[in-house]
Scaffold this motif. Structure first.
Motif, mmCIF file in Angstrom:
data_model
loop_
_atom_site.group_PDB
_atom_site.id
_atom_site.type_symbol
_atom_site.label_atom_id
_atom_site.label_comp_id
_atom_site.label_asym_id
_atom_site.label_seq_id
_atom_site.Cartn_x
_atom_site.Cartn_y
_atom_site.Cartn_z
ATOM 1 N N VAL A 94 -3.543 12.170 -115.859
ATOM 2 C CA VAL A 94 -3.947 10.940 -115.173
ATOM 3 C C VAL A 94 -2.958 10.654 -114.048
ATOM 4 C CG1 VAL A 94 -5.090 9.912 -117.187
ATOM 5 C CG2 VAL A 94 -2.647 9.466 -116.788
ATOM 6 N N ALA A 95 -3.471 10.034 -113.004
ATOM 7 C CA ALA A 95 -2.609 9.641 -111.882
ATOM 8 C C ALA A 95 -1.807 8.406 -112.257
ATOM 9 C CB ALA A 95 -3.466 9.350 -110.654
ATOM 10 N N VAL A 96 -0.529 8.395 -111.841
ATOM 11 C CA VAL A 96 0.328 7.236 -112.099
ATOM 12 C C VAL A 96 0.927 6.787 -110.765
ATOM 13 C CG1 VAL A 96 2.286 6.331 -113.403
ATOM 14 C CG2 VAL A 96 0.826 8.080 -114.435
ATOM 15 N N PRO A 97 0.161 6.000 -109.981
ATOM 16 C CA PRO A 97 0.657 5.566 -108.677
ATOM 17 C C PRO A 97 1.374 4.221 -108.707
ATOM 18 C CG PRO A 97 -1.673 5.077 -108.866
ATOM 19 C CD PRO A 97 -1.271 5.694 -110.172
ATOM 20 N N THR A 98 1.299 3.520 -109.851
ATOM 21 C CA THR A 98 1.891 2.183 -109.949
ATOM 22 C C THR A 98 2.590 2.030 -111.296
ATOM 23 O OG1 THR A 98 -0.049 1.179 -111.011
ATOM 24 C CG2 THR A 98 -0.019 1.231 -108.589
ATOM 25 N N MET A 99 3.449 1.040 -111.381
ATOM 26 C CA MET A 99 4.131 0.755 -112.641
ATOM 27 C C MET A 99 3.133 0.276 -113.690
ATOM 28 S SD MET A 99 7.003 1.175 -114.056
ATOM 29 C CE MET A 99 8.141 1.393 -112.671
ATOM 30 N N GLU A 100 2.079 -0.426 -113.254
ATOM 31 C CA GLU A 100 1.039 -0.864 -114.191
ATOM 32 C C GLU A 100 0.355 0.346 -114.824
ATOM 33 O OE1 GLU A 100 -3.094 -3.513 -114.291
ATOM 34 O OE2 GLU A 100 -2.009 -3.276 -112.410
ATOM 35 N N TYR A 106 10.368 8.170 -108.352
ATOM 36 C CA TYR A 106 10.948 8.716 -109.577
ATOM 37 C C TYR A 106 10.893 7.719 -110.726
ATOM 38 C CZ TYR A 106 15.241 5.931 -109.298
ATOM 39 O OH TYR A 106 16.138 4.897 -109.296
ATOM 40 N N ARG A 107 10.885 6.419 -110.398
ATOM 41 C CA ARG A 107 10.853 5.400 -111.459
ATOM 42 C C ARG A 107 9.543 5.457 -112.250
ATOM 43 N NH1 ARG A 107 12.206 0.592 -107.388
ATOM 44 N NH2 ARG A 107 10.618 1.846 -106.313
ATOM 45 N N LEU A 108 8.475 5.877 -111.604
ATOM 46 C CA LEU A 108 7.195 6.006 -112.295
ATOM 47 C C LEU A 108 7.239 7.159 -113.299
ATOM 48 C CD1 LEU A 108 4.724 5.478 -109.308
ATOM 49 C CD2 LEU A 108 5.433 3.811 -111.038
ATOM 50 N N ALA A 109 7.970 8.212 -112.957
ATOM 51 C CA ALA A 109 8.130 9.330 -113.892
ATOM 52 C C ALA A 109 8.934 8.896 -115.109
ATOM 53 C CB ALA A 109 8.803 10.506 -113.190
ATOM 54 N N VAL A 110 10.004 8.178 -114.862
ATOM 55 C CA VAL A 110 10.844 7.688 -115.964
ATOM 56 C C VAL A 110 10.041 6.761 -116.874
ATOM 57 C CG1 VAL A 110 12.840 6.240 -116.525
ATOM 58 C CG2 VAL A 110 13.009 7.952 -114.684
ATOM 59 N N ALA A 111 9.305 5.823 -116.274
ATOM 60 C CA ALA A 111 8.508 4.874 -117.058
ATOM 61 C C ALA A 111 7.389 5.581 -117.818
ATOM 62 C CB ALA A 111 7.928 3.802 -116.141
ATOM 63 N N SER A 112 6.783 6.607 -117.222
ATOM 64 C CA SER A 112 5.712 7.350 -117.886
ATOM 65 C C SER A 112 6.225 8.036 -119.153
ATOM 66 C CB SER A 112 5.118 8.392 -116.943
ATOM 67 O OG SER A 112 4.455 7.765 -115.859
ATOM 68 N N ILE A 113 7.398 8.624 -119.056
ATOM 69 C CA ILE A 113 7.996 9.274 -120.228
ATOM 70 C C ILE A 113 8.273 8.233 -121.308
ATOM 71 C CG2 ILE A 113 9.998 10.551 -121.072
ATOM 72 C CD1 ILE A 113 10.160 11.826 -118.224
ATOM 73 N N GLU A 114 8.823 7.103 -120.907
ATOM 74 C CA GLU A 114 9.143 6.042 -121.876
ATOM 75 C C GLU A 114 7.888 5.478 -122.535
ATOM 76 O OE1 GLU A 114 13.303 4.337 -119.907
ATOM 77 O OE2 GLU A 114 11.388 3.401 -119.366
ATOM 78 N N ASN A 115 6.748 5.565 -121.834
ATOM 79 C CA ASN A 115 5.495 5.033 -122.377
ATOM 80 C C ASN A 115 4.642 6.096 -123.067
ATOM 81 O OD1 ASN A 115 4.972 2.018 -121.733
ATOM 82 N ND2 ASN A 115 5.980 2.800 -119.898
ATOM 83 N N CYS A 171 -8.457 12.767 -114.985
ATOM 84 C CA CYS A 171 -9.341 11.604 -114.881
ATOM 85 C C CYS A 171 -9.482 11.171 -113.425
ATOM 86 C CB CYS A 171 -8.774 10.437 -115.694
ATOM 87 S SG CYS A 171 -8.895 10.665 -117.463
ATOM 88 N N ASN A 172 -10.672 10.675 -113.070
ATOM 89 C CA ASN A 172 -10.851 10.087 -111.737
ATOM 90 C C ASN A 172 -11.024 8.575 -111.825
ATOM 91 O OD1 ASN A 172 -13.477 9.847 -112.667
ATOM 92 N ND2 ASN A 172 -14.303 11.444 -111.336
ATOM 93 N N THR A 173 -10.674 8.009 -112.984
ATOM 94 C CA THR A 173 -10.667 6.554 -113.148
ATOM 95 C C THR A 173 -9.338 5.988 -112.654
ATOM 96 O OG1 THR A 173 -9.770 6.841 -115.374
ATOM 97 C CG2 THR A 173 -12.165 6.631 -115.176
ATOM 98 N N LYS A 174 -9.286 4.678 -112.485
ATOM 99 C CA LYS A 174 -8.009 4.019 -112.237
ATOM 100 C C LYS A 174 -7.270 3.952 -113.562
ATOM 101 C CE LYS A 174 -8.928 2.970 -107.909
ATOM 102 N NZ LYS A 174 -8.263 3.710 -106.819
ATOM 103 N N THR A 175 -6.087 4.529 -113.629
ATOM 104 C CA THR A 175 -5.356 4.589 -114.891
ATOM 105 C C THR A 175 -5.061 3.193 -115.427
ATOM 106 O OG1 THR A 175 -4.387 6.667 -114.118
ATOM 107 C CG2 THR A 175 -3.336 5.606 -116.020
ATOM 108 N N GLU A 176 -4.912 2.238 -114.525
ATOM 109 C CA GLU A 176 -4.665 0.857 -114.956
ATOM 110 C C GLU A 176 -5.833 0.291 -115.759
ATOM 111 O OE1 GLU A 176 -2.604 1.526 -110.935
ATOM 112 O OE2 GLU A 176 -4.482 2.096 -111.926
ATOM 113 N N ASP A 177 -7.022 0.838 -115.553
ATOM 114 C CA ASP A 177 -8.210 0.416 -116.301
ATOM 115 C C ASP A 177 -8.251 1.232 -117.593
ATOM 116 O OD1 ASP A 177 -10.719 -0.134 -117.336
ATOM 117 O OD2 ASP A 177 -11.735 -0.075 -115.392
ATOM 118 N N VAL A 178 -7.621 0.715 -118.617
ATOM 119 C CA VAL A 178 -7.464 1.461 -119.867
ATOM 120 C C VAL A 178 -8.814 1.819 -120.481
ATOM 121 C CG1 VAL A 178 -6.605 1.325 -122.240
ATOM 122 C CG2 VAL A 178 -5.169 0.529 -120.351
ATOM 123 N N ALA A 179 -9.727 0.857 -120.525
ATOM 124 C CA ALA A 179 -11.027 1.092 -121.173
ATOM 125 C C ALA A 179 -11.792 2.228 -120.489
ATOM 126 C CB ALA A 179 -11.853 -0.186 -121.173
#
Length: 360
Positions: A61-67, A91-100, A34-42
């Motif tokens: 999708v890119a995950v550059p932030t905790m949001e 690394y915390r973003l990787a951990v959070a991505s797996i949890e989500n 995706c080339n959208t902002k991942t934070e923009d769910v819609a």
């Protein structure tokens, strides 16, 4: 070549990504990003659904932030294909991505940081059974490898990737996919030939930073075509500066051309010449767009400029049109069905496809 190709691909390790499997002779899957902002769910969900409709099998999708990491949970709830989180540096973003709910994560262990941080990601992936894609690009080679090989080389890219794989293996995890990319097509080909001889992990293949839709399609077609034809590669992405849907349609065409994916309507058309008396270029493009609704069919449609090229030269086509003066001949398997005014040719072809469509 064909026999070796089948054997090599069947011998790679099978890895599950969500409800899909790669490696072990499973069909080659198409990925996009995706080339959208991942934070923009819609916006992200809307793009993924469009990609699904185009034939995308796995989406990243890119995950550059905790949001962005937290948004994965809702995104995944609304889509139907496996979701991959692309992580750099934190690394915390990787951990959070797996949890989500990420079905796979893509990391370059070299930019995640210390071994303890990489281990934290590996432990979380192990806990959730999520595969890790170990990604290395030609632009991210370690200084010692640049010195060893006197610059960026295929050998250096492969050594870098396998070093990172061994690090994760030593942490007790082998649910891995490898990705080695370069924008240099010939270097990328050589790197895949080398790594294909040295590992059984499934490979995600692509030419990185390939360019615009036009130049990127050419580079990707050459690079992916040569690599895939050697039996190397379990998933692919065509990286283009443009609408991600273009990546998917191009990838599908590459796989079909190589005989690695069946089904869908294949459109063939002549290059036009002075004999052409209809607007063939426009018609061919409109036919190509129209047939996407029949992607479950396995038929060939010919769009030819005159009676010289069709139905004679295109007699192997299931359906086709041959242009005349303001009209065209509609034919099936080389046999003429009827004459159709130029403005009705597209609709006439669609009617014939509907007759072939047993699902309707």
């Amino acid at each position: 070549m064909e026999e070796n190709a089948m054997t090599d691909r069947e011998q790679t390790k099978t890895v599950s990504i969500g409800n899909r499997k790669i490696g072990g002779g499973n069909p080659i899957l198409i990925q996009s990003m995706c080339n959208t902002k991942t934070e923009d769910v819609a916006a992200t969900v809307a793009q993924i659904l469009a990609l699904e409709a185009a034939g995308c099998d796995i989406i990243r999708v890119a995950v550059p932030t905790m949001e962005a990491a937290e948004a994965l949970k809702e995104i995944k709830r609304q889509i139907h294909i496996p979701l991959v989180a692309d992580i750099h540096f934190d690394y915390r973003l990787a951990v959070a991505s797996i949890e989500n709910g990420a079905d796979k994560i893509r990391i370059n262990p070299g930019n995640i940081g210390s071994e303890d941080r990489v281990r934290a990601v590996v432990d979380k992936a192990k806990e959730f059974g999520v595969p890790i894609r170990v990604g290395v690009n030609s632009g991210s080679l370690e200084k010692e490898l640049l010195e060893k090989y006197h610059g960026v080389t295929a050998e250096g890219i492969v050594e870098s990737a396998l070093m990172k794989v061994r690090m994760i293996e030593e942490m007790g995890y082998d649910n891995l996919v490898i990705s080695i990319k370069s924008s240099d097509v010939l270097m990328c080909i050589k790197a895949h030939e080398l790594i294909g001889e040295q590992t059984a992990y499934p490979l995600h293949v692509g030419i990185t930073e390939a360019g615009t839709v036009r130049s990127g399609t050419i580079k990707s077609s050459i690079g992916l075509g040569i690599i895939l034809h050697q039996g190397i590669g379990d998933t692919i992405r065509v990286s283009l500066t443009g609408d991600p849907v273009e990546e998917v349609t191009t990838a599908k065409q590459i796989l079909k051309t190589l005989g690695l994916r069946k089904g869908g309507v294949e459109v063939v058309s002549c290059p036009t010449c002075g004999r052409t008396r209809i607007d063939l270029i426009s018609l061919a493009n409109r036919v190509e767009a129209m047939v996407t609704e029949f992607d479950h069919l396995d038929v060939k449609v010919a769009v030819m400029g005159c009676v010289v090229n069709g139905p004679g030269e295109a007699k192997e086509a299931d359906l086709g049109v041959a242009g005349g003066i303001g009209e065209g001949l509609l034919f099936r398997k080389g046999e003429i069905i009827r004459k159709v005014p130029e403005e009705n040719l597209l609709d006439a072809l669609r009617e014939e496809l509907l007759k072939l469509d047993k699902r309707r």
